[in-house]
Scaffold this active site. Structure first.
Site, mmCIF file in Angstrom:
data_model
loop_
_atom_site.group_PDB
_atom_site.id
_atom_site.type_symbol
_atom_site.label_atom_id
_atom_site.label_comp_id
_atom_site.label_asym_id
_atom_site.label_seq_id
_atom_site.Cartn_x
_atom_site.Cartn_y
_atom_site.Cartn_z
ATOM 1 N N LYS A 121 -7.934 -19.672 5.293
ATOM 2 C CA LYS A 121 -8.336 -20.607 6.355
ATOM 3 C C LYS A 121 -9.127 -19.935 7.486
ATOM 4 C CE LYS A 121 -7.680 -24.879 7.925
ATOM 5 N NZ LYS A 121 -7.678 -26.102 7.091
ATOM 6 N N GLY A 138 8.741 -7.855 -4.111
ATOM 7 C CA GLY A 138 9.287 -8.930 -4.933
ATOM 8 C C GLY A 138 10.794 -8.880 -4.850
ATOM 9 N N ASP A 144 -12.361 -27.782 6.680
ATOM 10 C CA ASP A 144 -12.707 -27.400 5.308
ATOM 11 C C ASP A 144 -13.844 -28.258 4.751
ATOM 12 O OD1 ASP A 144 -10.536 -25.791 5.703
ATOM 13 O OD2 ASP A 144 -9.172 -27.017 4.521
ATOM 14 N N CYS A 198 7.276 -1.860 -1.329
ATOM 15 C CA CYS A 198 8.665 -2.267 -1.561
ATOM 16 C C CYS A 198 8.964 -2.308 -3.066
ATOM 17 C CB CYS A 198 8.932 -3.601 -0.868
ATOM 18 S SG CYS A 198 10.698 -3.917 -0.678
ATOM 19 N N TYR A 199 9.161 -3.484 -3.637
ATOM 20 C CA TYR A 199 9.423 -3.551 -5.081
ATOM 21 C C TYR A 199 8.296 -2.864 -5.866
ATOM 22 C CZ TYR A 199 10.289 -5.538 -9.723
ATOM 23 O OH TYR A 199 10.526 -5.697 -11.051
ATOM 24 N N HIS A 245 7.378 -3.007 4.776
ATOM 25 C CA HIS A 245 6.318 -4.013 4.622
ATOM 26 C C HIS A 245 5.226 -3.852 5.691
ATOM 27 C CE1 HIS A 245 8.175 -6.442 1.476
ATOM 28 N NE2 HIS A 245 9.317 -6.029 2.003
ATOM 29 N N GLU A 305 2.468 -5.272 5.732
ATOM 30 C CA GLU A 305 1.681 -6.497 5.860
ATOM 31 C C GLU A 305 2.206 -7.448 6.922
ATOM 32 O OE1 GLU A 305 3.667 -5.642 3.437
ATOM 33 O OE2 GLU A 305 4.619 -7.333 2.434
#
Ligand code: XMP
Length: 514
Positions: free
Chosen positions: A370, A56, A228, A83-84, A170, A172
């Site tokens: 998705k 964040g 979708d 991180c944060y 990070h 991710e």
């Protein structure tokens, strides 16, 4: 979904929070993203096997910095702070966080200094991606340093006993090497999860849930031909059979053969009750002479709702509306400072249906990303051409003819666009581009064909490279592919004597022309 192994991602305002959730799902662990303000009781009730605190932009030592209930650290559930999230955990447990002298942004070389379950099986050194101003200065009691970078001695920290871990970088983002390995170690090794989240199981559960929600009622589904709504239609049909009624609005602004393809696939092949409403005239009449892009979009939106509502009213006893809402539209967004904004973005898959239609919503995809929807489509046997469908705007070809629309112009664009798509697919380039389509330019230019002077329209080719449609670069296919597209369009499409390539990135241009 509570029968599954569950991990909670607590959002502290990071731009990457959804990415964390996707990485966890890629390890076949079901996870949910919640605002950091979720109460301890709510967390307990969900019985998570692990918690991940996102990054964040805040600073833990400032007022109104986003925070979590400190009780999360004593639940006995493993926690990974990113991180944060790491800084927050440190500060909550008695360590110190301060603004760092060097603001680290970009790649850093990580060295593993001590073995731990988090880095089990990973190399001793690898590259990670940093983006932080603050850093942990003093560890909280019980924590030990596990890995460092030249500018960040506490890049990985952990308390193995309490199963609390923190990363300054990070994992991710794809710029970090071995991010997947770190998540896997946390989920499998530390949380003890098996990774049982599979789309085949999801399908069974979703079907059971739809049956339970709908009872013996009837459901309407607006089909658009996109992935979708196609997946929703198939799922609901599996669940309740012919008590599903699909409505497909042909607004006259669809791609060439789209109406036939949707009809063939859903009505003939899957035998799903489908009404195709031929409303092209209505749309084109309302659009006649209109050149303003926003007015065009709004006109199309309003007529769509009218047409859909009229058709839906004919379906006797229908109480439910099935929609392809996805998880990114459901996750509450957290503002950078001062906690969650609690704004839930409302998503309307089919051109924009208002809440007031008066139906109860059936949204079986509301927990999926998705790529997972595509996977569900495959499990349900949806043909690949639907599964890998390019995004197509609700207002259709109207936003690709940047002037007033006529039926003739729509037909010209449909033909040119079909050629572009055929040739890109013939060259095997369809996966290279996020989108590839033609636009019809409102200009005429002089040409010569045989012995005759021509004065005809121009077609623009828009080939887009992107991962999310938010930013985009223009694609440049090989010259012979471009040549073939151009030759075929000019030779085969009556009314076109010139083809140009759009080489504008987003920003500052947008993907669509209007
Ligand atoms: P822009 O033109 O804003 O487009 O760069 C970004 C992405 O969104 C798609 N798009 C739409 N999709 N309804 C949709 O469902 C719309 O009204 C709409 N307008 C643009 C566009 O095709 C691109 O993928």
């Amino acid at each position: 979904m509570s029968a599954h192994e569950l991990v909670l991602v607590l959002d502290l305002g990071a731009q990457y929070t959804q990415l964390i959730a996707r990485r966890v799902r890629e390890e076949r662990v079901y996870c949910e993203v919640h605002p950091c303000t979720i109460s301890l009781d709510e967390i307990r009730a969900k019985k998570p096997a692990g918690l991940i605190l996102s990054g964040g932009p805040g600073s833990v030592y400032t007022d109104r910095a986003p925070t979590v209930d400190p009780g999360v650290f004593t639940l006995g559930v493993p926690v990974l702070g990113i991180c944060y999230g790491q800084q927050l955990m440190t500060s909550a447990l008695g360590g110190e966080v301060a603004s760092s002298d060097v603001r680290e942004f970009g790649h850093a070389d990580l060295t593993v200094n001590a073995p731990s379950p988090l880095t089990e099986g990973l190399p001793d050194a690898f590259r990670v991606w940093m983006s932080h101003g603050d850093k942990v200065e003093k560890l909280a009691p019980g924590f030990v340093p596990l890995a460092s970078t030249p500018d960040c001695p506490l890049a990985i920290v952990g308390d193995t006993e309490r199963r609390l871990y923190g990363l300054q970088f990070h994992p991710e983002v794809t710029h970090s090497d071995h991010g997947a390995g770190l998540f896997r170690n946390f989920l499998r090794g530390i949380c003890g999860l098996t990774g049982d989240w599979e789309m085949a199981t999801f399908v069974e559960e979703a079907i059971a849930q739809i049956r339970e929600q709908v009872g013996d009622g009837r459901v309407i589904c607006g089909l658009s031909g996109g992935v979708d709504s196609s997946v929703v239609a198939l799922l609901v049909h599996r669940a309740i059979g012919d008590r599903l009624q699909c409505i497909f609005v042909d607004n006259g602004l669809l791609r060439k053969d789209e109406v036939r393809m949707v009809d063939e696939t859903f009505r003939r092949h899957y035998k799903i009750p489908l009404t195709t409403v031929r409303a092209a005239d209505r749309f084109l009449t309302a659009l006649a002479g209109e050149t303003d892009p926003e007015t065009k979009r709004k006109t199309i939106g309003h007529i769509f709702i009218d047409v859909f509502r009229e058709e839906a009213e004919r379906v006797e006893g229908a109480k439910f509306l099935a929609q392809g809402t996805l998880y990114p539209d459901v996750i509450e967004s957290v503002s950078a400072f001062g906690g969650p904004t609690a704004v839930i973005k409302s998503h309307h898959n089919v051109g924009g249906l208002p809440e007031q239609l008066g139906f109860d919503l059936v949204e079986p995809l509301r927990f999926l990303f998705k790529d997972e929807v595509r996977e569900v489509g495959r499990v349900l046997g949806l043909p690949e051409q639907f599964v890998m469908r390019q995004p197509f705007p609700g207002p259709g070809l109207a936003v690709r003819i940047p002037t007033a629309i006529t039926a003739d112009d729509v037909a010209i664009l449909q033909d040119a666009d079909a050629i572009l798509r055929e040739e890109i697919e013939a060259a095997g380039l369809e996966r290279v581009y996020w989108q590839y389509f033609a636009v019809l330019l409102p200009v005429r230019s002089v040409g010569v064909m045989g012995d005759n002077r021509t004065y005809e329209q121009a077609v623009g080719l828009r080939l887009i490279e992107s991962t999310d449609g938010m930013t985009a670069d223009w694609g440049y296919p090989p010259r012979d592919v471009l040549r073939k597209i151009s030759n075929r369009i000019i030779n085969e499409v009556r009314g076109v004597n010139r083809v140009v390539l759009d080489i504008s990135s987003k920003p500052p241009a947008t993907i669509e022309w209007e």
